[in-house]
Design an enzyme around this catalytic site. Structure first.
Site, PDB file in Angstrom:
ATOM      1  N   ASP A  12       0.295  -1.211  -0.254  1.00 16.47           N
ATOM      2  CA  ASP A  12      -0.155   0.249   0.205  1.00 16.47           C
ATOM      3  C   ASP A  12       0.483   1.385  -0.021  1.00 16.47           C
ATOM      4  O   ASP A  12       1.683   1.298   0.624  1.00 16.47           O
ATOM      5  CB  ASP A  12      -0.887  -0.340   1.412  1.00 16.47           C
ATOM      6  CG  ASP A  12      -2.206  -0.789   1.420  1.00 16.47           C
ATOM      7  OD1 ASP A  12      -1.687  -2.208   0.585  1.00 16.47           O
ATOM      8  OD2 ASP A  12      -2.334  -1.109   2.034  1.00 16.47           O
ATOM      9  N   ASP A 134     -15.517  -3.572   0.299  1.00 17.06           N
ATOM     10  CA  ASP A 134     -14.826  -2.976   1.234  1.00 17.06           C
ATOM     11  C   ASP A 134     -16.124  -2.267   2.845  1.00 17.06           C
ATOM     12  O   ASP A 134     -16.830  -1.574   2.464  1.00 17.06           O
ATOM     13  CB  ASP A 134     -14.554  -1.709   1.659  1.00 17.06           C
ATOM     14  CG  ASP A 134     -12.818  -1.784   0.409  1.00 17.06           C
ATOM     15  OD1 ASP A 134     -12.974  -2.974  -0.142  1.00 17.06           O
ATOM     16  OD2 ASP A 134     -12.931  -1.013   0.141  1.00 17.06           O
TER      17      ASP A 134
END
Length: 243
Positions: A12, A134
């Site tokens: 990330d 998500d």
């Protein structure tokens, strides 16, 4: 895609650096250095797939770590699959990345706002779209996990499977980055709802968590903080799952 269960390291990126967030909250990040160095480390440890996320893109709506992502793609070469999310908002964005060498694009906000984008990309590039669902408090969230949608993850997954999604990336935001363990029930519900692979993410702290997600039916698990913090090694997780 994922003919056998895989442990997929996360890379990330925020401001050109590898970071991990706690619960998806900006300002909670811990930094782990250069993305290329991280990617090489995981590939050297046996990773077959890398999970790249442009966090600035996810929050701001446009890609901000393109140079770092290009450098990672060049560094790992064609022998490693790369899946990328964050800031991909149009079919043109996705196509450019697929041409560049990304194997799978991850669509979150774009897929919620325009579900047909999944079919549009998949028609030209089959097996190239992962839809990111998500979930926070049982609800799909978008825009860097900051906005609720009112969507139930299992119902949304069915819709995207019908539109041609190659797989579902499910992140349990409530436990993401906390190193306190996983919740297998939401993953198992998603697996039951669709016939396409479900990739699980969020909360992994031990090799037992990885095995629990494998047992829940996930096709792969994305691991970030636990690997960066040395809670276990990628090699140990691969041995446990039989990679």
């Amino acid at each position: 895609m994922f003919p056998t269960f895989e442990v997929v390291p996360a890379v990330d990126m925020q401001d050109g650096q590898v970071v991990q967030l706690v619960g998806g909250e900006r300002g909670t990040e811990k930094t782990y250095g250069d993305p290329v160095a991280a990617a090489k480390r995981w590939v050297d440890a046996g990773a077959r797939t890398l999970h790249l996320v442009d966090l600035d893109g996810a929050f701001e709506g446009e890609r901000a770590n393109a140079d770092a992502i290009d450098a990672v793609i060049d560094a790992v070469g064609a022998g490693v699959d790369v899946q990328l999310g964050g800031g991909i908002r149009t079919a043109e964005d996705a196509t450019a990345l697929l041409v560049r060498g990304v194997d799978r694009v991850i669509l979150g906000t774009a897929a919620v706002e325009n579900p047909d984008i999944v079919a549009e990309i998949s028609e030209t590039y089959p097996d190239s779209v992962l839809v990111s669902l998500d979930a926070k408090d049982g609800e799909v969230v978008v825009s860097g996990w900051t906005e609720g949608t009112g969507l139930d993850p299992a119902e949304a997954a069915q819709r995207y499977a019908d539109l041609g999604a190659a797989g579902i990336l499910f992140t349990d935001v409530d436990v993401e980055g906390q190193l306190e363990g996983v919740r297998t029930e939401p993953v198992a519900q998603l697996v039951e709802s669709v016939d396409i692979p479900v990739i699980a993410s969020g909360g992994v702290a031990t090799v037992d968590d990885v095995l629990a997600l494998q047992d829940a039916g996930a096709a792969a698990v994305v691991v970030g903080s636990a690997l960066y913090e040395g809670e276990f090694t990628l090699e140990a997780a691969q041995r446990a799952v039989g990679e």
